[in-house]
Write a protein that holds these residues in place. Structure first.
Motif, PDB file in Angstrom:
ATOM      1  N   LYS A  27       2.256   1.701  -3.456  1.00  0.00           N
ATOM      2  CA  LYS A  27       1.225   2.142  -4.406  1.00  0.00           C
ATOM      3  C   LYS A  27       0.920   3.624  -4.218  1.00  0.00           C
ATOM      4  O   LYS A  27       0.740   4.362  -5.189  1.00  0.00           O
ATOM      5  CB  LYS A  27      -0.058   1.325  -4.247  1.00  0.00           C
ATOM      6  CG  LYS A  27      -0.029  -0.005  -4.916  1.00  0.00           C
ATOM      7  CD  LYS A  27      -0.117   0.159  -6.415  1.00  0.00           C
ATOM      8  CE  LYS A  27      -0.398  -1.203  -7.023  1.00  0.00           C
ATOM      9  NZ  LYS A  27      -0.838  -1.150  -8.385  1.00  0.00           N
TER      10      LYS A  27
ATOM     11  N   PHE B  19       0.819  -1.207   0.000  1.00  0.00           N
ATOM     12  CA  PHE B  19       0.000   0.000   0.000  1.00  0.00           C
ATOM     13  C   PHE B  19       0.857   1.262   0.000  1.00  0.00           C
ATOM     14  O   PHE B  19       0.548   2.222  -0.717  1.00  0.00           O
ATOM     15  CB  PHE B  19      -0.977  -0.004   1.184  1.00  0.00           C
ATOM     16  CG  PHE B  19      -2.116  -0.945   0.987  1.00  0.00           C
ATOM     17  CD1 PHE B  19      -3.053  -0.722  -0.012  1.00  0.00           C
ATOM     18  CD2 PHE B  19      -2.259  -2.069   1.779  1.00  0.00           C
ATOM     19  CE1 PHE B  19      -4.117  -1.597  -0.216  1.00  0.00           C
ATOM     20  CE2 PHE B  19      -3.312  -2.941   1.591  1.00  0.00           C
ATOM     21  CZ  PHE B  19      -4.239  -2.702   0.592  1.00  0.00           C
TER      22      PHE B  19
ATOM     23  N   PHE C 250      -5.913  -0.229  -5.720  1.00  0.00           N
ATOM     24  CA  PHE C 250      -4.681  -0.860  -5.257  1.00  0.00           C
ATOM     25  C   PHE C 250      -4.493  -2.259  -5.838  1.00  0.00           C
ATOM     26  O   PHE C 250      -3.398  -2.788  -5.810  1.00  0.00           O
ATOM     27  CB  PHE C 250      -4.650  -0.910  -3.731  1.00  0.00           C
ATOM     28  CG  PHE C 250      -4.406   0.429  -3.116  1.00  0.00           C
ATOM     29  CD1 PHE C 250      -3.145   0.979  -3.092  1.00  0.00           C
ATOM     30  CD2 PHE C 250      -5.447   1.152  -2.583  1.00  0.00           C
ATOM     31  CE1 PHE C 250      -2.908   2.211  -2.529  1.00  0.00           C
ATOM     32  CE2 PHE C 250      -5.228   2.394  -2.021  1.00  0.00           C
ATOM     33  CZ  PHE C 250      -3.953   2.924  -1.993  1.00  0.00           C
TER      34      PHE C 250
ATOM     35  N   PHE D 265      -3.037   1.649 -11.843  1.00  0.00           N
ATOM     36  CA  PHE D 265      -4.042   2.048 -10.858  1.00  0.00           C
ATOM     37  C   PHE D 265      -5.480   1.812 -11.284  1.00  0.00           C
ATOM     38  O   PHE D 265      -6.395   2.179 -10.563  1.00  0.00           O
ATOM     39  CB  PHE D 265      -3.860   3.537 -10.529  1.00  0.00           C
ATOM     40  CG  PHE D 265      -2.501   3.844  -9.991  1.00  0.00           C
ATOM     41  CD1 PHE D 265      -2.149   3.465  -8.712  1.00  0.00           C
ATOM     42  CD2 PHE D 265      -1.569   4.497 -10.762  1.00  0.00           C
ATOM     43  CE1 PHE D 265      -0.897   3.741  -8.213  1.00  0.00           C
ATOM     44  CE2 PHE D 265      -0.322   4.784 -10.270  1.00  0.00           C
ATOM     45  CZ  PHE D 265       0.026   4.402  -9.000  1.00  0.00           C
TER      46      PHE D 265
END
Length: 183
Positions: A105, A102, A154, A142
């Motif tokens: 990203k 996460f 994600f 994305f």
């Protein structure tokens, strides 16, 4: 054969291992190691040779003959320990991989939005006018909603992402469990 301390052999062995001559204290300590450094003299030429003691020969024999029993016993005792350690490392690596996924990203999103802003300012006002390469890369990383609603997905490719995350979790867990260097 006489049992005596062979100082010359000890000095040579010590220098080969440590790269220096032994100190007097180390030499005095080593004189108690008569069983390892026993010498015998050949009657004709006076050459001093190394002869291992009966105890060290017996110890070597027992190690070579029954060493597999000790190795198997150690493996038998350590298996539950390593399995437990692997289980807890799987949990830790799962949490770690998802946190890193996460965070990476989000950071990749900021970097990509900066590149889009610098290269194609029209992308923020009218997303359908974004150039082909930027739109393709953004959609790949994305998902489609990144340009229309500015919301990153994600997991734009769930199957591929799941495989990457699963393999990373297992590799990290095994790496933490069986690493040679403990933190």
């Amino acid at each position: 054969m006489t049992k005596a301390f062979d100082e010359m052999t000890y000095r040579q062995d010590f220098e080969a291992v440590n790269g220096r001559q032994p100190l007097d204290e180390e030499l005095e300590h080593a004189k108690g190691l008569v069983e390892r450094y026993t010498v015998g003299k050949d009657g004709d030429n006076g050459v001093v040779t190394y002869h291992p003691s009966k105890r060290s020969r017996f110890k070597d024999f027992m190690t070579s003959a029954f060493g597999w029993i000790m190795r198997g016993g150690t493996l038998l005792v350590m298996t539950p320990v390593f399995l437990t350690l692997l289980f807890f490392n799987l949990i830790k690596s799962t949490i770690g991989v998802f946190v890193i996924w996460f965070i990476s990203k989000v950071m990749l999103g900021f970097i990509f939005m900066g590149i889009v802003f610098l290269c194609d300012q029209a992308a923020f006002n009218e997303p359908e006018k974004t150039s082909g390469l930027l739109r393709d890369v953004g959609t790949f990383l994305f998902g489609e909603r990144f340009f229309t609603y500015a919301v990153p997905n994600f997991f734009p490719h769930p199957t591929v992402d799941a495989w990457i995350i699963g393999i990373a979790i297992v590799v990290c867990a095994f790496g933490m469990t069986f690493s040679r260097y403990e933190a």
